[in-house]
Design a protein around this motif. Structure first.
Motif, PDB file in Angstrom:
ATOM      1  N   ARG A   9       0.844  -1.205   0.000  1.00 65.82           N
ATOM      2  CA  ARG A   9       0.000   0.000   0.000  1.00 65.82           C
ATOM      3  C   ARG A   9       0.878   1.254   0.000  1.00 65.82           C
ATOM      4  NH1 ARG A   9      -5.120  -1.777   0.731  1.00 65.82           N
ATOM      5  NH2 ARG A   9      -5.407  -3.662   2.003  1.00 65.82           N
TER       6      ARG A   9
ATOM      7  N   LEU B  53      -3.229  -1.232  -4.763  1.00 66.88           N
ATOM      8  CA  LEU B  53      -4.572  -1.317  -4.220  1.00 66.88           C
ATOM      9  C   LEU B  53      -5.025  -2.773  -4.141  1.00 66.88           C
ATOM     10  CD1 LEU B  53      -6.201   1.547  -6.349  1.00 66.88           C
ATOM     11  CD2 LEU B  53      -5.213   1.735  -4.044  1.00 66.88           C
TER      12      LEU B  53
ATOM     13  N   VAL C   6      -3.843  -6.959  -1.822  1.00 66.01           N
ATOM     14  CA  VAL C   6      -2.999  -5.853  -2.271  1.00 66.01           C
ATOM     15  C   VAL C   6      -2.152  -6.302  -3.472  1.00 66.01           C
ATOM     16  CG1 VAL C   6      -1.155  -4.263  -1.626  1.00 66.01           C
ATOM     17  CG2 VAL C   6      -2.913  -4.881   0.039  1.00 66.01           C
TER      18      VAL C   6
END
Length: 274
Positions: free
Chosen positions: A101, A106, A120
């Protein structure tokens, strides 16, 4: 190929061990890894390919795919312009690094034991799939590639043979490509509004053309229940004038199917992918 159910702690311990092992290989191994990037592109395109960014897939929310586009842009920036000199090896994860992150990655679509989930950096398999497919059409040598263990979506609109991609998971499910030629190769990869684009370029013009051929494709019920899918991939090598030169074996694929085979065509259109 019966699925194995392992505890969460066993899975976490396995991930830690194999990630540590990969770092040791990177640091102490004898391979010379490509790391040089240049903005000026080498003059000769050996192969180019593109894949669409957004698809409607069954049981996959579109926000995951929109986040995937962001992840692909970040990863492509790490790879674009990399030059693989003779004797060097391209390592997918060594160049991209761990998607976090803090780097801007994302939650995107991940596949875990045949199930769709969010994580992620999800969606980066689209980039490793593209690189693997492009490399099969060049003189470069794939020295490490991991097949998908699950066949999740039906074949509607598929344009490439089953098993022609490469799964990735930081950092031990890597894609590595060796340059055993006497010329430099350069990767050019980027994201447009609609497609992921890629090229392998070189300082020498192409001398061969390649065609990927599927053989011995089967879908069979397994002893444990469900279905297994398998095939063999071969590469046909041609001279530039079209003369057939030779056939080369590439790989064998086996995967557990997460859908019923022989679905009605209308159902495949709703849930399939290219």
């Amino acid at each position: 190929m019966k699925p194995m159910n392992r505890s969460r702690w066993r899975l976490a311990a396995g991930v830690c061990y194999y990630r540590w092992k990969r770092h040791v290989q990177w640091l102490l191994g004898r391979k010379e890894y490509a790391r040089k990037r240049q903005t000026e592109l080498l003059p000769h395109v050996h192969f180019q390919h593109q894949t669409i960014l957004l698809r409607k897939l069954q049981d996959v929310e579109m926000w995951m795919q929109h986040n995937k586009v962001t992840n692909l842009r970040l990863a492509a920036q790490c790879l674009d312009g990399i030059v693989v000199q003779p004797g060097e090896t391209f390592s997918y994860w060594r160049l991209i690094g761990k998607p976090t992150r803090q780097k801007g990655y994302l939650d995107g679509m991940l596949l875990s034991h045949g199930r769709v989930m969010a994580g992620v950096g999800g969606g980066l398999c689209q980039l490793s799939n593209l690189l693997y497919w492009m490399t099969l059409h060049t003189p470069l040598s794939v020295t490490e590639r991991h097949r998908h263990s699950y066949d999740v979506f039906p074949d509607a609109n598929r344009t490439q043979p089953f098993g022609s991609g490469a799964t990735c998971f930081y950092n031990y499910l890597d894609l590595q490509i060796a340059n055993r030629t006497s010329h430099a190769f350069q990767l050019h990869v980027y994201v447009t509004d609609t497609h992921l684009m890629g090229e392998w370029r070189s300082d020498m013009p192409p001398t061969r053309k390649y065609e990927i051929v599927e053989k011995e494709h089967t879908m069979q019920p397994s002893l444990w229940g469900g279905y297994e899918r398998a095939n063999q991939l071969y590469r046909h090598v041609y001279a530039l004038d079209g003369e057939w030169l030779q056939e080369e074996w590439i790989t064998e694929n086996r995967a557990m199917m997460m859908y019923e085979p022989l679905l009605p065509e209308a159902v495949c259109r709703q849930s399939g992918q290219k």
